[in-house]
Design an enzyme around this catalytic site. Sequence first.
Site, PDB file in Angstrom:
ATOM      1  N   GLU A  53       2.888  22.166  51.479  1.00 31.65           N
ATOM      2  CA  GLU A  53       2.224  23.371  50.962  1.00 31.65           C
ATOM      3  C   GLU A  53       2.977  23.928  49.755  1.00 31.65           C
ATOM      4  OE1 GLU A  53       0.353  24.796  55.262  1.00 31.65           O
ATOM      5  OE2 GLU A  53       2.374  25.388  54.720  1.00 31.65           O
ATOM      6  N   GLY A 101      -7.040  26.576  61.080  1.00 36.67           N
ATOM      7  CA  GLY A 101      -8.101  26.038  61.925  1.00 36.67           C
ATOM      8  C   GLY A 101      -9.322  26.947  61.838  1.00 36.67           C
ATOM      9  N   MET A 120      -0.527  30.193  61.856  1.00 33.34           N
ATOM     10  CA  MET A 120       0.700  30.542  62.570  1.00 33.34           C
ATOM     11  C   MET A 120       1.612  31.489  61.779  1.00 33.34           C
ATOM     12  SD  MET A 120       1.415  26.833  64.371  1.00 33.34           S
ATOM     13  CE  MET A 120       2.752  27.452  65.395  1.00 33.34           C
ATOM     14  N   GLU A 121       1.157  31.974  60.613  1.00 29.84           N
ATOM     15  CA  GLU A 121       2.040  32.819  59.788  1.00 29.84           C
ATOM     16  C   GLU A 121       1.379  34.049  59.163  1.00 29.84           C
ATOM     17  OE1 GLU A 121       1.666  29.462  58.914  1.00 29.84           O
ATOM     18  OE2 GLU A 121       3.404  28.712  60.030  1.00 29.84           O
ATOM     19  N   ASP A 146      -8.989  21.828  60.052  1.00 26.44           N
ATOM     20  CA  ASP A 146      -9.475  21.359  61.371  1.00 26.44           C
ATOM     21  C   ASP A 146     -10.308  22.480  61.988  1.00 26.44           C
ATOM     22  OD1 ASP A 146      -6.362  22.272  61.741  1.00 26.44           O
ATOM     23  OD2 ASP A 146      -7.631  23.041  63.331  1.00 26.44           O
TER      24      ASP A 146
END
Length: 232
Positions: A12, A80, A175-176, A199
């Site tokens: 990233e 996601g 997650m962040e 995803d």
Amino acid sequence: MNIGIIGAMEEEVTCIKEKMNVISSRKICNIDFYIGTFSGSPNSVFLARSGMGKVNAAICTQILIDMMAVDAVINTGVAGSMRNDIHIGDIVISKNTRYHDFDTTEIGDEPGIISRMDTSIFEGDPTLIATAQKVAAELGVQNFTGLIVSGDQFVANGEHKKAICDFYAPLCCDMESAAIGHTCYLNNVPFVNIRAISDNAEDNAVVDYPTFFASMAEIAGNIVEKISCSIA
Ligand code: ADE
């Protein structure tokens, strides 16, 4: 203007670093920081690879604010999808962001509420959001603006996804984002999260994520670079 850019993972960050004129680099708390500019923009850029998860993201954000005096934080990465109409390759821009795994229900709070804080939902900066929407549209990338939820969990299960969707109704999960938004909120620093969908957070996420991760990171990184050059 000093702009902080945060990506959790090497891929990233590398796709953005390659577009930068890097003047110096530092390692603080095991986080790599690359300091430089983008050609054609007067802004100073502080690019960081935070590592995965909420604590890494929060520490990274606080270092950018305290030690590098950033005026705004732009978060790049993948996510996601939590909606049937949001597909791999689409972009989600955070109108706002919150945790989906913060749970003090046993002491009477609603799920996701940070007990005794004045808010549990962190609002993205309207100017950064509008700039992100414009850049995504110019690039012809399908984009959505709304709630991003975060937790220290990779969601790859239909039941888990449904439970999160039923309560929070988010556009995507990662997650962040919320930890970055939370830290920016406490420091009164504007932020936005830019996430490319890798995803659908169901069983096949364990196949789709590794397949699409690098190319999706590049789509998000491209948008983040253009936002960084567009703001003054
Ligand atoms: N980042 C990308 N896909 C994700 C997922 N399914 N859950 C959490 N974070 C993600």
